[in-house]
Design a protein around this motif. Structure first.
Motif, short mmCIF file in Angstrom:
data_model
loop_
_atom_site.label_atom_id
_atom_site.label_comp_id
_atom_site.label_asym_id
_atom_site.label_seq_id
_atom_site.Cartn_x
_atom_site.Cartn_y
_atom_site.Cartn_z
N LEU A 179 0.82 -1.22 0.00
CA LEU A 179 0.00 0.00 0.00
C LEU A 179 0.85 1.27 0.00
CD1 LEU A 179 -2.78 -0.92 2.62
CD2 LEU A 179 -2.86 -1.14 0.13
N SER A 180 2.15 1.13 -0.24
CA SER A 180 3.07 2.25 -0.09
C SER A 180 2.86 3.36 -1.12
CB SER A 180 4.52 1.77 -0.16
OG SER A 180 4.79 1.15 -1.40
N GLN A 181 2.06 3.11 -2.15
CA GLN A 181 1.73 4.17 -3.11
C GLN A 181 0.77 5.19 -2.48
OE1 GLN A 181 -1.01 2.70 -6.32
NE2 GLN A 181 -0.74 0.73 -5.29
N LEU A 182 0.21 4.86 -1.32
CA LEU A 182 -0.72 5.75 -0.63
C LEU A 182 0.02 6.60 0.40
CD1 LEU A 182 -3.56 3.14 -0.03
CD2 LEU A 182 -3.30 4.70 -1.97
N GLN A 183 -0.67 7.62 0.92
CA GLN A 183 -0.05 8.51 1.91
C GLN A 183 -0.13 7.95 3.33
OE1 GLN A 183 -1.10 12.75 1.49
NE2 GLN A 183 -2.02 12.25 -0.49
N ASN A 184 -1.26 7.39 3.67
CA ASN A 184 -1.48 6.83 5.00
C ASN A 184 -2.05 5.43 4.86
OD1 ASN A 184 -0.96 9.19 6.95
ND2 ASN A 184 -2.32 10.11 5.40
N TYR A 185 -1.36 4.45 5.42
CA TYR A 185 -1.76 3.07 5.16
C TYR A 185 -1.36 2.14 6.30
CZ TYR A 185 3.10 3.03 3.43
OH TYR A 185 4.45 3.17 3.30
N GLY A 186 -2.03 0.99 6.32
CA GLY A 186 -1.76 0.03 7.38
C GLY A 186 -2.35 -1.33 7.07
N VAL A 187 -2.27 -2.21 8.07
CA VAL A 187 -2.80 -3.58 7.95
C VAL A 187 -3.72 -3.83 9.14
CG1 VAL A 187 -2.24 -6.03 7.88
CG2 VAL A 187 -0.72 -4.38 6.78
N PHE A 188 -4.88 -4.42 8.84
CA PHE A 188 -5.88 -4.76 9.85
C PHE A 188 -6.27 -6.21 9.57
CE2 PHE A 188 -9.94 -4.79 12.00
CZ PHE A 188 -9.84 -3.83 13.00
N TYR A 189 -5.47 -7.14 10.11
CA TYR A 189 -5.59 -8.56 9.77
C TYR A 189 -6.28 -9.36 10.87
CZ TYR A 189 -3.93 -13.41 9.05
OH TYR A 189 -3.83 -14.77 8.91
N PRO A 190 -7.54 -9.76 10.66
CA PRO A 190 -8.22 -10.61 11.63
C PRO A 190 -7.85 -12.08 11.37
CG PRO A 190 -9.76 -9.92 9.91
CD PRO A 190 -8.41 -9.37 9.55
N PHE A 202 -1.22 3.85 13.26
CA PHE A 202 -1.31 2.65 14.10
C PHE A 202 -2.31 2.87 15.23
CE2 PHE A 202 -0.21 0.00 17.69
CZ PHE A 202 -0.13 -1.25 17.10
N GLN A 203 -2.27 4.03 15.86
CA GLN A 203 -3.17 4.31 16.97
C GLN A 203 -4.62 4.31 16.53
OE1 GLN A 203 -2.15 4.51 20.26
NE2 GLN A 203 -4.36 4.26 20.54
N LEU A 204 -4.89 4.85 15.34
CA LEU A 204 -6.26 4.83 14.82
C LEU A 204 -6.73 3.39 14.62
CD1 LEU A 204 -7.70 7.16 12.06
CD2 LEU A 204 -8.44 4.80 12.31
N LEU A 205 -5.88 2.57 14.00
CA LEU A 205 -6.24 1.17 13.79
C LEU A 205 -6.44 0.45 15.13
CD1 LEU A 205 -3.88 0.11 10.86
CD2 LEU A 205 -6.32 0.63 10.74
N LYS A 206 -5.58 0.76 16.09
CA LYS A 206 -5.71 0.13 17.41
C LYS A 206 -7.01 0.51 18.09
CE LYS A 206 -3.22 -0.60 21.76
NZ LYS A 206 -2.01 -0.26 22.54
N ASN A 207 -7.41 1.77 17.95
CA ASN A 207 -8.68 2.21 18.53
C ASN A 207 -9.86 1.44 17.95
OD1 ASN A 207 -7.29 4.09 20.04
ND2 ASN A 207 -7.76 5.81 18.70
N VAL A 208 -9.80 1.23 16.64
CA VAL A 208 -10.87 0.46 15.99
C VAL A 208 -10.82 -0.99 16.43
CG1 VAL A 208 -11.76 -0.35 13.76
CG2 VAL A 208 -10.89 2.00 13.98
#
Length: 255
Positions: free
Chosen positions: A100-111, A138-144
């Motif tokens: 996803l590095s072509q994006l500005q803000n990105y992460g992984v949310f793997y269930p 990361f903090q946003l993903l963690k909150n979710v």
């Protein structure tokens, strides 16, 4: 949970994740899928709007966009979000953060769970593995994640790939072997129901012990006569003979 989320995908993961997000109080804004009817069906379930183009998922709407599609499609889907400034995360165990590095803000949310659309599960018990390109994301993903599950982990790409591989061994391969067992039983007019308690007890054991500590069967006992009889019973299906022999040899070596 005061957050607006859009989902790209309508399969098993997208379906369960969308429902869990809605149940946690999140607002589901948009659902996109290659199959628009599937997007409409999922959107109706979670009070979202189905869209027919990814470009309709804009920055002034969703706080988070989750890509829940097959691994091979992640990069292509991400390219359609390249102008987005908000956070985008994929749900893959095998794809890297860099996909996803072509994006500005990105992460992984793997269930880390096996999902089937029509089988409900307790998302609170589903491990969620997170990674992001910076601390704020990361903090946003963690909150979710913590709003959905009590089992949230920070897992880097290399570790997550091992987790995904381990999951294939722990879930996908055994399920295939259940299918072999079902076919064997059916060929001899026996019901799969007879072995369901055995499957359940085997899975229950490893909740409190390591697999090597509770291994049973003819291979671990080195019962050559029984194994020879089993192989003879499988002779009409050489592939199953090969599987039986390979697994038996590995079990012997693990003693």
């Amino acid at each position: 949970m005061d957050i607006k989320v859009s989902i790209i995908g309508s399969g098993n993961v997208a379906t369960h994740l969308s429902k869990a997000l809605k149940n946690s109080g999140a607002t589901l804004l948009h659902i996109w899928s290659q199959n628009f009817k599937n997007a409409q069906a999922l959107a109706a379930t979670v009070s979202a709007t189905a869209v027919d183009t990814i470009s309709q998922i804009t920055d002034d709407g969703s706080d988070l966009v989750i890509i829940a599609v097959k691994d091979d499609a992640i990069t292509e889907v991400a390219s359609a979000l390249v102008n987005r400034k908000g956070l985008v995360a994929h749900t893959s165990g095998a794809a890297s953060l860099a996909d996803l590095s072509q994006l500005q803000n990105y992460g992984v949310f793997y269930p880390l769970q096996t999902f089937s659309k029509h089988k409900e599960l307790n998302f609170n018990e589903v491990p969620i593995c997170l990674e992001a390109n910076n601390d704020a994301n990361f903090q946003l993903l963690k909150n979710v994640a913590t709003a959905l599950s009590k089992k949230v982990y920070e897992v880097a790409t290399d570790q997550r790939k091992i987790l995904h591989l381990a999951a294939v061994f722990a879930c996908n391969f055994p399920n295939y072997l259940y299918g072999v067992a079902q076919q064997l039983l059916a060929q001899h007019q026996l019901s799969f129901d007879i072995v369901r308690p055995l499957i359940a007890e085997t899975a229950h054991k490893v909740q409190t012990a390591l697999p090597t500590e509770v291994q049973t069967g003819p291979a671990v006992r080195n019962d050559e006569q029984t194994m020879a009889k089993h192989e003879k019973l499988l002779q009409e299906n050489p592939d199953w003979v090969n599987i039986y022999q390979l697994l038996s040899e590995q079990i012997k070596k693990s003693k």
